[in-house]
Design a protein around this motif. Structure first.
Motif, PDB file in Angstrom:
ATOM      1  N   ARG A 323      47.072  38.782  37.097  1.00  0.00           N
ATOM      2  CA  ARG A 323      48.523  38.714  37.379  1.00  0.00           C
ATOM      3  C   ARG A 323      49.361  39.102  36.170  1.00  0.00           C
ATOM      4  O   ARG A 323      50.527  39.476  36.317  1.00  0.00           O
ATOM      5  N   THR A 324      48.806  39.001  34.973  1.00  0.00           N
ATOM      6  CA  THR A 324      49.569  39.346  33.768  1.00  0.00           C
ATOM      7  C   THR A 324      49.493  40.835  33.450  1.00  0.00           C
ATOM      8  O   THR A 324      50.244  41.321  32.601  1.00  0.00           O
ATOM      9  N   LEU A 325      48.583  41.566  34.090  1.00  0.00           N
ATOM     10  CA  LEU A 325      48.426  42.990  33.813  1.00  0.00           C
ATOM     11  C   LEU A 325      49.450  43.796  34.615  1.00  0.00           C
ATOM     12  O   LEU A 325      49.941  43.329  35.654  1.00  0.00           O
ATOM     13  N   PRO A 326      49.788  44.998  34.169  1.00  0.00           N
ATOM     14  CA  PRO A 326      50.707  45.837  34.948  1.00  0.00           C
ATOM     15  C   PRO A 326      50.193  46.019  36.373  1.00  0.00           C
ATOM     16  O   PRO A 326      48.984  46.172  36.581  1.00  0.00           O
ATOM     17  N   PRO A 327      51.084  45.991  37.368  1.00  0.00           N
ATOM     18  CA  PRO A 327      50.649  46.088  38.765  1.00  0.00           C
ATOM     19  C   PRO A 327      49.813  47.349  39.015  1.00  0.00           C
ATOM     20  O   PRO A 327      50.166  48.442  38.575  1.00  0.00           O
ATOM     21  N   ARG A 328      48.704  47.155  39.702  1.00  0.00           N
ATOM     22  CA  ARG A 328      47.795  48.261  40.014  1.00  0.00           C
ATOM     23  C   ARG A 328      46.837  47.763  41.085  1.00  0.00           C
ATOM     24  O   ARG A 328      46.377  46.625  41.002  1.00  0.00           O
ATOM     25  N   PRO A 329      46.540  48.536  42.113  1.00  0.00           N
ATOM     26  CA  PRO A 329      45.582  48.071  43.125  1.00  0.00           C
ATOM     27  C   PRO A 329      44.256  47.709  42.461  1.00  0.00           C
ATOM     28  O   PRO A 329      43.715  48.486  41.671  1.00  0.00           O
ATOM     29  N   THR A 330      43.751  46.512  42.769  1.00  0.00           N
ATOM     30  CA  THR A 330      42.567  45.985  42.097  1.00  0.00           C
ATOM     31  C   THR A 330      41.434  45.780  43.092  1.00  0.00           C
ATOM     32  O   THR A 330      41.624  45.166  44.148  1.00  0.00           O
ATOM     33  N   HIS A 331      40.264  46.285  42.738  1.00  0.00           N
ATOM     34  CA  HIS A 331      39.073  46.152  43.577  1.00  0.00           C
ATOM     35  C   HIS A 331      37.956  45.535  42.730  1.00  0.00           C
ATOM     36  O   HIS A 331      37.775  45.901  41.570  1.00  0.00           O
ATOM     37  N   LEU A 332      37.220  44.622  43.316  1.00  0.00           N
ATOM     38  CA  LEU A 332      36.185  43.888  42.599  1.00  0.00           C
ATOM     39  C   LEU A 332      34.802  44.418  42.941  1.00  0.00           C
ATOM     40  O   LEU A 332      34.531  44.797  44.080  1.00  0.00           O
ATOM     41  N   VAL A 333      33.914  44.405  41.942  1.00  0.00           N
ATOM     42  CA  VAL A 333      32.485  44.610  42.143  1.00  0.00           C
ATOM     43  C   VAL A 333      31.827  43.331  41.630  1.00  0.00           C
ATOM     44  O   VAL A 333      31.950  43.005  40.450  1.00  0.00           O
ATOM     45  N   ALA A 334      31.166  42.587  42.520  1.00  0.00           N
ATOM     46  CA  ALA A 334      30.707  41.246  42.136  1.00  0.00           C
ATOM     47  C   ALA A 334      29.246  41.024  42.473  1.00  0.00           C
ATOM     48  O   ALA A 334      28.769  41.413  43.537  1.00  0.00           O
ATOM     49  N   GLY A 335      28.548  40.355  41.536  1.00  0.00           N
ATOM     50  CA  GLY A 335      27.194  39.854  41.772  1.00  0.00           C
ATOM     51  C   GLY A 335      27.155  38.414  41.310  1.00  0.00           C
ATOM     52  O   GLY A 335      27.698  38.082  40.254  1.00  0.00           O
ATOM     53  N   MET A 336      26.519  37.549  42.087  1.00  0.00           N
ATOM     54  CA  MET A 336      26.553  36.108  41.816  1.00  0.00           C
ATOM     55  C   MET A 336      25.137  35.531  41.792  1.00  0.00           C
ATOM     56  O   MET A 336      24.216  36.073  42.402  1.00  0.00           O
ATOM     57  N   LEU A 337      25.002  34.388  41.117  1.00  0.00           N
ATOM     58  CA  LEU A 337      23.762  33.619  41.182  1.00  0.00           C
ATOM     59  C   LEU A 337      23.789  32.680  42.389  1.00  0.00           C
ATOM     60  O   LEU A 337      24.854  32.243  42.835  1.00  0.00           O
ATOM     61  N   ASN A 338      22.602  32.322  42.890  1.00  0.00           N
ATOM     62  CA  ASN A 338      22.537  31.446  44.064  1.00  0.00           C
ATOM     63  C   ASN A 338      22.769  29.977  43.715  1.00  0.00           C
ATOM     64  O   ASN A 338      22.710  29.113  44.588  1.00  0.00           O
ATOM     65  N   THR A 339      23.049  29.687  42.447  1.00  0.00           N
ATOM     66  CA  THR A 339      23.315  28.304  42.036  1.00  0.00           C
ATOM     67  C   THR A 339      24.814  28.022  41.931  1.00  0.00           C
ATOM     68  O   THR A 339      25.199  26.918  41.545  1.00  0.00           O
ATOM     69  N   LYS A 340      25.655  28.993  42.264  1.00  0.00           N
ATOM     70  CA  LYS A 340      27.088  28.865  42.025  1.00  0.00           C
ATOM     71  C   LYS A 340      27.875  28.602  43.307  1.00  0.00           C
ATOM     72  O   LYS A 340      27.432  28.936  44.408  1.00  0.00           O
ATOM     73  N   ASP A 341      29.076  28.046  43.146  1.00  0.00           N
ATOM     74  CA  ASP A 341      30.018  27.838  44.243  1.00  0.00           C
ATOM     75  C   ASP A 341      30.754  29.161  44.465  1.00  0.00           C
ATOM     76  O   ASP A 341      31.823  29.388  43.901  1.00  0.00           O
TER      77      ASP A 341
END
Length: 423
Positions: A323-341
């Motif tokens: 939210r503090t960065l200049p406005p720009r369309p943001t897309h995520l690439v995510a990988g998670m561990l199976n121990t996380k919420d």
């Protein structure tokens, strides 16, 4: 000839059936066989908490080193190479030294059960006891009370960064239970800098400190920190510091900087060390802009970022930073561990991103299947799909959304793979 550190580390993984088995008996036994190096460390600053431990330690190290101090530092996990976990008087431990120390610990331990973290922590303590330095910074691996680092009876200072829900299977289901584990690093008569805390966590920390006669320096009571006009303003009982903004990106780094400055002030360091703590810090994979490498080349015109936050508080911190960065369309690439919420991590991000592409973490046995990560994102209200790799995800996003902001996130293990593969 001593085996390589990688070969020894691989063997050490087989000494205990569990990756995590909290307790101090095994580590104290091995340390005793090694001559109790934990009793010969340079003055120790011990850091526990759920979020911000690594960043706070990195800032503290930058401030101490700018003041001319030689600093040992222990942190985990590593991103690319194990050597990152052990800094000897400012430098990453050399391979020959690491291999020799690991071999010494392996020989002293024999076939006795001990976890990977426990035996490698013993190796770090051996290294720190043998190389002269002015300070030793110890970051807790998990929890605090039963963590392998919690074997130093008389640290100079302790720090408890913000406590939140994480690792419930090891630390307890409730915030007070988890705070009790973190507060286990408090020692009789040793001052503790306490970062911003939920009231339920602070009550537990204050109660334990009172029993031990440990003086507390609590955010909101004894010190405060805020961002003002691009600067960082720190107040404590001795006055006000007007400092540069932290080099590390994100509003949450204001709090981390405040804890580092409070610690430096408690140790008697002046304004120049505090300023250096903010401006000279290097800490990869904490909202790190990627400016070169194959991923950047695959997404010309796009803005690439990397972050290793992985729990709900980490997701909230990343969202606040975006939210503090200049406005720009943001897309995520995510990988998670199976121990996380995963859902808790995704929910704050769903309000600031337009899509998520889920990947599995290469070479990580505890990776969450990409489709499961994608499903959690959809449940949080974030359109999601899967990709075979980070490179494939970034390439597709760049083609579909020219000029977008792409954030690779979700796990320090994924961040480490990205840094290794992206050069």
């Amino acid at each position: 000839m001593t085996d390589s550190s990688d070969a020894i580390l691989t063997r050490l993984l087989s000494l205990h059936p569990k990756v995590i088995d909290l307790g101090l008996e095994r580590v104290l036994d091995l340390l005793h066989r090694l001559g109790d190096p934990q009793e010969a460390l340079p003055p120790v600053i011990h850091i526990a908490g759920t979020n911000g431990k690594g960043s706070t330690q990195a800032m503290l190290r930058a401030g101490l080193e700018a003041a001319g101090a030689r600093v040992h530092a222990y942190t985990s996990p590593h991103l690319v190479r194990f050597h990152e976990r052990i800094r000897l008087a400012g430098d990453l431990i050399p391979e020959a030294d690491l291999a020799a120390l690991l071999a010494e610990c392996e020989a002293a331990n024999g076939a006795d059960p001990i976890t990977f973290f426990e035996i490698t922590t013993c190796a770090a303590f051996l290294a720190f006891a043998r190389v002269p330095a002015d300070w030793t910074l110890l970051e807790v691996g998990l929890g605090g009370r039963l963590d392998a680092t919690n074997v130093v009876d008389h640290p100079r200072l302790t720090i408890i960064t913000p406590v939140s829900i994480d690792h419930q299977q090891f630390l307890g289901e409730t915030l007070p239970e988890i705070a009790g584990e973190k507060a286990g690093i408090l020692k009789r008569g040793v001052p503790c800098v306490v970062g911003p805390q939920p009231e339920a966590a602070l009550e537990v920390i204050e109660a334990r400190a009172a029993r031990l006669g440990a003086p507390l320096l609590v955010h909101g009571q004894h010190w405060q920190v805020e961002a003002q006009a691009g600067r960082l303003i720190f107040h404590d009982e001795t006055g006000v510091l007007d400092l540069p903004a932290p080099r590390l990106a994100g509003p949450h780094q204001i709090q981390n900087a405040g804890m580092a400055v409070a610690a430096l002030r408690a140790l008697g360091f002046g304004e120049s060390a505090c300023e250096a703590a903010l401006t000279r810090t290097e800490w990869p994979a904490r909202m790190q802009p990627l400016r070169q490498g194959p991923l950047v080349e695959a997404a010309p015109g796009c803005e690439l970022w990397l972050d290793g936050g992985h729990n709900p508080a980490g997701g909230a911190a990343v969202a606040a930073t975006l939210r503090t960065l200049p406005p720009r369309p943001t897309h995520l690439v995510a990988g998670m561990l199976n121990t996380k919420d995963v859902g808790g991590y995704m929910r704050p991000l769903a309000r600031v991103a337009e899509s998520l592409t889920a990947v599995e973490i290469p070479g990580e046995p505890n990776t969450l299947p990409a489709e499961t990560t994608a499903a959690a994102a959809r449940d949080a209200g974030l359109p999601a799909r899967v990709a075979d790799s980070v490179l494939a995800a970034v390439t597709d996003l760049a083609a579909e959304h020219p000029g977008a902001r792409i954030l690779i996130c979700g796990s320090l293990y994924l961040a480490g793979r990205v840094l290794a593969e992206n050069g």
